[in-house]
Design an enzyme around this catalytic site. Structure first.
Site, PDB file in Angstrom:
ATOM      1  CD  GLU A  86      -4.233 -45.526 -42.299  1.00  0.00           C
ATOM      2  OE1 GLU A  86      -3.082 -45.355 -41.832  1.00  0.00           O
ATOM      3  OE2 GLU A  86      -5.177 -44.757 -42.106  1.00  0.00           O
ATOM      4  N   GLY A  88      -0.618 -52.582 -40.075  1.00  0.00           N
ATOM      5  CA  GLY A  88       0.670 -52.401 -39.432  1.00  0.00           C
ATOM      6  C   GLY A  88       1.814 -52.144 -40.387  1.00  0.00           C
ATOM      7  CG  ASP A 205      -1.461 -63.385 -39.436  1.00  0.00           C
ATOM      8  OD1 ASP A 205      -1.921 -63.483 -38.280  1.00  0.00           O
ATOM      9  OD2 ASP A 205      -1.281 -62.297 -39.999  1.00  0.00           O
TER      10      ASP A 205
END
Length: 413
Positions: A86, A88, A205
Site C-alpha cells: 500500500e 500514497g 524520486d
C-alpha cells in the site's frame, strides 16, 4: 553474492514501493503520444518534445490495455490475501494474467486522489517510451470508467528497503557485494534516463523503496510518477513544485524548485550511503544528531580513518577496506552542496563498476582468480586495471571542489 534465505515477509511488502507510482494515460495503442498531458508548465503545447531513445528505435506505446474485469480476475477480485503493498496513491496486488499465466503486480489507483491521477498519466507515458533492463517493465494499464490501474512485471524480492532497512528477524542481511551490485544497477538505470533518453529524464524520486529486486537481486528503478523531462536547448534547469521524499531531495531543489540531473545525483548519493551504513535517510528513532543520515555522516567524510565507522554493523566487518573507501568517496562526491561539482552519472557507473564484483564468485567460476592476503583485490589483470581507472576518475572528480579535494584524494588512495 549473498543469498536471501526466504521471501515470506518481504513478499507482503513486495510492491509496497510499486504502489507509490500509480498513474495511467488515455488509450493510445499505435501512435506516439505527446508529452503535453503532464508537462503543461514546462513547454508550450506546440513545442513539447517526445522522449526518444537510441536503444528502442521508436516511440510507440508497447503497453497492453486491460479491462477492469481482466484485472479483477487476475487478482481474484482484489482479495486481501493478494495484497502485497500500500502507498500514497493506492494498493498493489499480486496477480496472474489469465491469458499468459504471467505473475504481475497490479496497482489500483485511489479514485479520490487527483494528484495520483496526474501521476498515473506520467507513469504510463514514461514507462511506455523508456525501456532498459534496470527500469521496471510496465506490462499494461486499465482506464475503465473511473478505474485506473497499472500492471507491472512482478518483482519477487520486493524493494531494497525491505532487505536493507526493514529486515525481519532471522532474515539474512545483504552482503557487501550484493549492496554494491544493487548500487551499480540503480546507477545504470539512472544513466539511461540522463544520457540515453532525449531529452533527458529527471527521475526526481530516487530512494531505496523505489528500487525493486528480482529473484537474482537485479535492481530496477520503479515509480516514475514524479519524473520530469530535463532542460532542452539553452535552458539549464526546469522549474517544478518541490516534490519527492524528505532526506533524499537535493538542497538546491528544496530551496529553489529548480531541477537538473544533478538533483538525481544527490539522491543517488543518499541511497549509496544507505547501502554502506544500513541506516535510513531520516530516522527519528535515533538520537537527534543521528536522525539525518547525511548530516551524521558528513564529519566522517573528512577523515578517511573514520570510514569504517560508516559501515553497517550487520556486515560484521566483512567488506574490503579499499572498496569501502571508494564507495564512501563516491557517495561524498554525489552529496556535495554545490550541484555543479557533483559527478555525472556515467562517471558514477564507471567508478562503481568494479565494486560489485565478488572475488569469491570469480574464484569459484574460473578458478583463475586468487585473492590477495588482505582480501581486498585479486590477481585478475583486467579487474585491476578497471579498479585503477575507476579510482583515478574518482580522484579527478575530487579535484573539482577545493573544499573536498584533500579529503577525497585520501579516501580513494
Amino acid at each position: 553474492m549473498g543469498c536471501l534465505s526466504c521471501f515470506t515477509s518481504s513478499e507482503k511488502k513486495a510492491a509496497k514501493r510499486q504502489t507509490n507510482s500509480c498513474r495511467n494515460d488515455q488509450p493510445c495503442n499505435k501512435t506516439p503520444p505527446t508529452i503535453e498531458v503532464f508537462l503543461p508548465q514546462q513547454h508550450p503545447p506546440e513545442t513539447i518534445p517526445k522522449p526518444s531513445t537510441s536503444e528502442t528505435g521508436n516511440n510507440n506505446i508497447a503497453a497492453e490495455t486491460f479491462t477492469f474485469r481482466q484485472l479483477a480476475t487476475a487478482t481474484r477480485n482484489f482479495r486481501q490475501e493478494c495484497l502485497i503493498g500500500e502507498g500514497g496513491f493506492g494498493r498493489v496486488y499480486k496477480g496472474k494474467l489469465e491469458k499468459t499465466g504471467q505473475d504481475v503486480a497490479v496497482k489500483q489507483l485511489d479514485r479520490n486522489g487527483l494528484q495520483g491521477n496526474r501521476e498515473f498519466l506520467v507513469e504510463v507515458l514514461m514507462l511506455s517510451l523508456l525501456h532498459h533492463p534496470n527500469l521496471v517493465n510496465l506490462i499494461g494499464y486499465c482506464s475503465d470508467g473511473d478505474q485506473r490501474l497499472l500492471v507491472y512485471e512482478y518483482m519477487p524480492l520486493g524493494s531494497l528497503e525491505d532487505h536493507l532497512l526493514d529486515i525481519s528477524p532471522g532474515q539474512k542481511p545483504l552482503d557487501w557485494y550484493a549492496r554494491m551490485k544493487i548500487a551499480v544497477d540503480a546507477a545504470k538505470g539512472l544513466e539511461y534516463l540522463h544520457d540515453k533518453a532525449n531529452p533527458p529524464v529527471i527521475y526526481r524520486d530516487l530512494k531505496s523503496s523505489n528500487i525493486l529486486l528480482d529473484e537474482e537481486l537485479k535492481a530496477k528503478l520503479s515509480d516514475f510518477g514524479l519524473a520530469k523531462l530535463g532542460p532542452v536547448g539553452d535552458k539549464t534547469h526546469v522549474s517544478s513544485r518541490v516534490m519527492g521524499t524528505y532526506g533524499y531531495c537535493a538542497p538546491e531543489y528544496q530551496r529553489t524548485g529548480q531541477l537538473t540531473v544533478k538533483s538525481d545525483i544527490y539522491s543517488f548519493g543518499v541511497v549509496l550511503l544507505e547501502l554502506i551504513t544500513g541506516r535510513r535517510a531520516i530516522d527519528t528513532t535515533r538520537p537527534n544528531k543521528e536522525q539525518n543520515l547525511v548530516t551524521w555522516a558528513q564529519p566522517m567524510f573528512k577523515d578517511p580513518s573514520r570510514f569504517p565507522e560508516l559501515a553497517d554493523p550487520l556486515l560484521g566487518g566483512d567488506f574490503p577496506l579499499k572498496g569501502l573507501q571508494q564507495a564512501v568517496a563516491i557517495s561524498a562526491m554525489c552529496l556535495q552542496e554545490e550541484a555543479e561539482v557533483r559527478p555525472l552519472i556515467r562517471d558514477v557507473v564507471s567508478a562503481l563498476s568494479c565494486l560489485g564484483n565478488d572475488p569469491d564468485a570469480n574464484t569459484a567460476s574460473s578458478g583463475s582468480a586468487s585473492m590477495e592476503s588482505d582480501g581486498e583485490s585479486y590477481d585478475d589483470e583486467l579487474g585491476r586495471e578497471e579498479r585503477q581507472r575507476a579510482v583515478a576518475e574518482a580522484m579527478e572528480w575530487g579535484s573539482n571542489s577545493r573544499r573536498n579535494k584533500a579529503q577525497t584524494h585520501s579516501a580513494v588512495l
